[in-house]
Design an enzyme around this catalytic site. Structure first.
Site, PDB file in Angstrom:
ATOM      1  N   CYS A  49       0.717  -1.157  -0.023  1.00 14.27           N
ATOM      2  CA  CYS A  49       0.128   0.145   0.060  1.00 14.27           C
ATOM      3  C   CYS A  49       0.898   1.265  -0.169  1.00 14.27           C
ATOM      4  O   CYS A  49       1.697   1.491   0.841  1.00 14.27           O
ATOM      5  CB  CYS A  49      -0.693  -0.057   1.303  1.00 14.27           C
ATOM      6  N   GLU A 144      -5.068   7.806   9.209  1.00 13.69           N
ATOM      7  CA  GLU A 144      -4.919   8.564   8.143  1.00 13.69           C
ATOM      8  C   GLU A 144      -3.478   8.848   7.668  1.00 13.69           C
ATOM      9  O   GLU A 144      -2.808   9.571   8.572  1.00 13.69           O
ATOM     10  CB  GLU A 144      -5.647   9.777   8.279  1.00 13.69           C
ATOM     11  N   TYR A 192      -5.291   5.629  -8.931  1.00 14.35           N
ATOM     12  CA  TYR A 192      -6.593   4.904  -8.643  1.00 14.35           C
ATOM     13  C   TYR A 192      -7.827   5.342  -9.404  1.00 14.35           C
ATOM     14  O   TYR A 192      -8.779   4.553  -9.777  1.00 14.35           O
ATOM     15  CB  TYR A 192      -6.932   5.054  -7.069  1.00 14.35           C
TER      16      TYR A 192
END
Ligand code: GSH
Length: 325
Positions: A49, A144, A192
């Protein structure tokens, strides 16, 4: 609420990312709910990720290894529970099965989902990495990454091995924020938006924005070593995590193939330059990266075939020192 990035779709077929939920801050102030304390916090990541990898990059280059330990999940999403169909991040059952992926040493959880359920009984968001976990209060501090990296930069300096490195210096903050903005929209989240679009038009809009932003980076980096001048900053680490995945994954899997990273001389050399900052290369596990993307999105790549190439060597020489002479 959406339970996976694959469901985050607007009515027009465009990918729309939802905001993170846990937004607490670790602080140098000893009276705060989450004070700085060596060994108290654990960073859960996936090497695959990009958002989690930027946190790991900070942990390494700020020299926080002694203060904050971390665990990576397995690269390919699996069923997280028998009772429903959710697919997500799971821990390895032993450290030997998949290099880089380990069992959860803090909570003994089987999945990232389990951590969110430990922290909150009514959580309805996505079960994302990174997760910054507080071992003392047994809860999620923050999920986050843009906030986690700020904490790692400034709050742990009393116990950081490389406290002198400031990736968000006050005189560059507005320039960094402004740079982050267009790079996030066009590039970090832009790839994305290309890959998860379900209609031609939003795909094409995302591609256009992506390549405008990449061209802009190429232009900036033809004149200076880093995005905000002659010192590496947060903006560079944030851009790097997308660039390092670009030719190996995004060009193919997310259809970002108008131009490859290695066709941009400045961006390509710059990616090698950042990769070669001491500590950075250990945060890039290309095996996990490729397995994850090609193996976890059956709507995009139904057979989970992993392309063989291009296997770029980012440790090879670059020309970026010419700007620092
Ligand atoms: N805003 C988050 C985004 C994190 C994120 O989207 N992580 C992805 C992996 S790259 C994830 O865990 N997705 C799980 C899912 O979509 O179910 C951050 O930057 O920390």
């Amino acid at each position: 609420m959406a339970r996976s990035a694959l469901d985050e779709m607007s009515a027009t077929g465009a990918f729309e990312r939802t905001a993170s939920t846990f937004r607490n801050i670790i602080s140098r102030d000893p009276g705060s709910r989450f004070p700085v304390e060596s060994g108290r916090y654990h960073l859960y990541i996936s090497y695959a990720c990009p958002w989690a990898s930027r946190c790991l990059a900070y942990l390494k280059i700020k020299g926080l290894d002694q203060a904050i330990d971390f665990t990576s999940v397995k690269p390919i999403w699996e069923r997280t529970k028998d009772i429903d169909e959710h697919m997500g991040w799971v821990f390895a059952s032993s450290s030997t099965k998949e290099p880089g992926a380990d069992p959860d040493p803090v909570n003994g959880a089987k999945s990232i989902r389990e951590l969110y359920e430990l922290a909150s009984t009514n959580y309805s968001g996505k079960y994302t990495v990174p997760v910054l976990w507080d071992k003392k209060l047994k809860t999620v501090v923050n999920n986050e990454s843009s906030e986690i990296i700020r904490m790692f930069n400034s709050e742990f300096n009393d116990i950081a091995g490389n406290a002198a490195l400031d990736l968000y210096p006050s005189h560059l903050q507005s320039q960094i924020n402004e740079t982050n903005d267009w790079i996030y929209n066009g590039i970090n989240n832009g790839v994305y938006r290309c890959g998860f679009a379900k209609k031609q038009k939003p795909y094409e809009e995302a591609v256009q924005e992506l390549y405008e932003a990449l061209d802009k980076c190429e232009e900036i980096l033809s004149k200076q070593r880093y995005l905000c001048g002659d010192q590496v900053t947060e903006a560079d680490i944030r851009l790097f995590v997308t660039l390092i995945r670009f030719d190996e994954v995004y060009a193919v899997h997310f259809k970002c193939n108008k131009k490859l990273l290695r066709e941009y001389p400045n961006l390509f050399n710059y990616t090698k330059d950042i990769f070669q900052i001491p500590g950075m290369s250990s945060t890039v596990n290309m095996e996990h990266i490729k397995k994850h993307y090609y193996g976890s999105h059956p709507t995009i790549n139904p057979f989970g075939i992993i392309p063989q190439g291009p296997n770029i060597d980012y440790s090879s020489p670059h020309d970026r020192e010419k700007f620092s002479k």
